[in-house]
Write an enzyme that holds these catalytic residues in place. Structure first.
Site, PDB file in Angstrom:
ATOM      1  N   CYS A 130       0.691  -1.260   0.014  1.00 58.30           N
ATOM      2  CA  CYS A 130      -0.120  -0.098   0.023  1.00 58.30           C
ATOM      3  C   CYS A 130       0.794   1.041  -0.117  1.00 58.30           C
ATOM      4  O   CYS A 130       1.363   1.968   1.068  1.00 58.30           O
ATOM      5  CB  CYS A 130      -1.055   0.050   1.295  1.00 58.30           C
ATOM      6  N   THR A 386     -26.238   1.909  11.434  1.00 65.25           N
ATOM      7  CA  THR A 386     -27.224   1.669  10.544  1.00 65.25           C
ATOM      8  C   THR A 386     -28.173   2.816  10.210  1.00 65.25           C
ATOM      9  O   THR A 386     -28.277   3.727  11.122  1.00 65.25           O
ATOM     10  CB  THR A 386     -28.297   0.453  10.942  1.00 65.25           C
ATOM     11  N   ASN A 388     -31.109   2.263   8.657  1.00 67.41           N
ATOM     12  CA  ASN A 388     -32.445   1.822   8.382  1.00 67.41           C
ATOM     13  C   ASN A 388     -32.678   1.749   6.837  1.00 67.41           C
ATOM     14  O   ASN A 388     -33.787   1.911   6.566  1.00 67.41           O
ATOM     15  CB  ASN A 388     -33.526   2.126   9.390  1.00 67.41           C
ATOM     16  N   THR A 398     -31.178  -3.875   9.261  1.00 67.20           N
ATOM     17  CA  THR A 398     -30.116  -4.481   8.375  1.00 67.20           C
ATOM     18  C   THR A 398     -29.404  -5.404   9.372  1.00 67.20           C
ATOM     19  O   THR A 398     -28.270  -5.931   8.973  1.00 67.20           O
ATOM     20  CB  THR A 398     -29.471  -3.469   8.030  1.00 67.20           C
ATOM     21  N   GLU A 463     -23.424   3.274   1.115  1.00 70.44           N
ATOM     22  CA  GLU A 463     -23.487   1.931   1.599  1.00 70.44           C
ATOM     23  C   GLU A 463     -22.459   0.793   1.443  1.00 70.44           C
ATOM     24  O   GLU A 463     -22.079   0.164   2.070  1.00 70.44           O
ATOM     25  CB  GLU A 463     -24.945   1.353   1.017  1.00 70.44           C
TER      26      GLU A 463
END
Length: 492
Positions: A130, A386, A388, A398, A463
């Site tokens: 990296c 979350t 939701n 979730t 997400e």
């Protein structure tokens, strides 16, 4: 807040130099060759990530006062606003915890001197090739007074740090092989020995940067323009392309993002989301109706563990490390291998026997005060985070999906939860998603944009970044469990 605004402007402002340099195509400004005789770099990428459109990141970063405050804190602590921070800003609650933990590890009171901390960060990031993280910490290492000779190769560093190379290697690629003998070798190395507190600090740093390398590759983090790999002096490849477009932030047309799911219709990917929602509903109903026996749960774990060995990508090719990175670690041929391959039998790590909450947390906090609390908070935020939502759906629980992702990663590391039904994993995680997860966690240097684009095609980038947060925290916890269990066994 002024500092936050300044930091944000420093990132978002275009390079307002077209008036100085001039453009032979549009006639604006003065002639570059006549007046300045300098070459201005142009960015190779568009924004902080090669995978996520720049406008989405900047839009998020400009909406929330809390994010501006986080930018200010990061800028004040590090003297920079790096691209990792700019991508993590999708999730400010996690970012705040991450920055606080990293700041404590690198800059607050602790067993290791500052230059050792950055050098260990270099060693850890280098194991996954990296260069992004290596370059950041080379600069930080020099800034805190580190000896430039150490950067010529690990063999030029003190023997004490060289001795850490074996643990770094095994922890990064095959942590299930760590034994108390590894720990004993470091603690009883005569004049080059580590104290227990120093070793715990080093182990936390190694696991932090192994995981951060996973995030860097998993989200396609681009080098900053001033870093190696972040810029080019080559002229644009399109003949009618104007230098004013470069300086105004409009990049080359040959760098336009490619639609990953180019052959997949919107309706198909929409159906994938609906199917996933339906599977979650059915699994919840099955849970409510009956519970599998312990024998059946153990059998399903073994099946999933074996199946994880056969998850690999068609893009899976060896990546040859550059000399600038490989000089910071030994045994460049050593890499990830599935723990059950070639007849090797590694005993299952049962969380009921040794877990973070009951064992690892207290050991870290005892030997390196407050760090256990910071890490624990970061684990919990990533696991429980979350909004939701799932793609276009709202008010969705979730938790089942998040647990499947976390436990799948631990399953790949041979770690088993007795109370979890591993049959759920195959129901919720399709093959393309498993390929992405395994690559990010085990061989992050091999992640491609195609892999990133191929899973959850209707889901938002925020997400997918959330998925990466789950991956890196689950990976870090798995590595810590093996290392801390070995330290505990040595102590007892």
């Amino acid at each position: 807040m002024r500092l936050a605004a300044a930091a944000n402007e420093a990132y978002t402002a275009p390079l307002a130099v077209s008036g100085l340099l001039g453009c032979k195509q549009c006639g604006g400004g003065r002639d570059q060759d006549e007046e300045l005789g300098i070459r201005i770099p142009r960015p190779l990428g568009q924004g902080p990530s090669r995978f996520i459109p720049e406008k989405e990141i900047l839009q998020v970063g400009s909406e929330d006062a809390q994010m501006h405050a986080l930018f200010a804190d990061s800028f004040a602590a590090l003297g920079r606003l790096d691209n990792i921070t700019l991508v993590m800003v999708f999730h400010p609650q996690y970012l705040e915890s991450f920055l606080k933990t990293q700041h404590y590890l690198l800059q607050m009171d602790g067993p290791l001197p500052l230059h050792y901390r950055h050098y260990i960060g270099i060693m850890a990031a280098a194991r996954h090739q990296c260069s992004y993280l290596v370059n950041l910490h080379v600069n930080d290492f020099l800034h805190v007074g580190g000896d430039p000779k150490w950067l010529n190769g690990l063999e030029n560093a003190p023997q004490k740090l060289q001795n850490l190379g074996e643990l770094n290697k095994v922890l990064a690629h095959r942590p299930w092989l760590i034994t108390k003998e590894h720990i004993e070798g470091l603690l009883k190395a005569e004049e080059h020995s580590w104290s227990l507190a120093e070793l715990v600090h080093a182990v936390v740093l190694l696991t932090h940067y192994h995981s951060l390398a996973s995030f860097t590759f998993g989200c396609g983090i681009s080098p900053e323009i001033h870093c190696d790999g972040g810029h080019t002096f080559r002229p644009p490849s399109v003949s009618n392309y104007c230098i004013c477009d470069i300086t105004n932030g409009n990049h080359s047309v040959d760098e336009m993002p490619v639609n990953s799911a180019e052959n997949v219709s919107v309706s198909d990917s929409f159906f994938e989301v609906e199917a996933l929602m339906e599977k979650m509903r059915q699994l919840q109903e099955c849970r409510d109706e009956e519970e599998a026996s312990q024998e059946e749960m153990a059998s399903r774990f073994e099946i999933e563990k074996r199946e994880s060995m056969f998850v690999f990508s068609s893009d899976d090719e060896e990546v040859t490390p550059a000399r600038a990175v490989s000089r910071h670690f030994e045994d460049t041929s050593y890499g990830y291998k599935d723990f059950s391959r070639h007849g090797m039998h590694v005993p299952t790590f049962r969380v009921q026997d040794y877990c973070w909450e009951d064992h690892g947390y207290s050991l870290v906090n005892r030997l390196y005060p407050d760090v256990g609390q910071l890490i624990d908070e970061k684990f919990h935020i990533a696991y429980n985070l979350t909004y939701n939502t799932m793609a276009m759906h709202k008010d969705v629980d979730t938790s089942m999906l998040r647990r499947a992702i976390w436990n799948y990663i631990h399953c790949m590391f041979g770690i088993r939860y007795d109370d979890y039904d591993y049959g759920e994993i195959n129901q919720l995680l399709d093959r393309s998603f498993k390929v992405y997860i395994k690559t990010v966690v085990c061989t992050p240097e091999k992640v491609t944009k195609r892999m990133y684009d191929s899973f959850w095609r209707q889901f938002k980038h925020s997400e997918k970044v959330h998925v990466n947060l789950l991956l890196i925290e689950a990976r870090m916890q798995a590595e810590l469990l093996y290392a801390l269990r070995a330290i505990t066994r040595y102590m007892t």
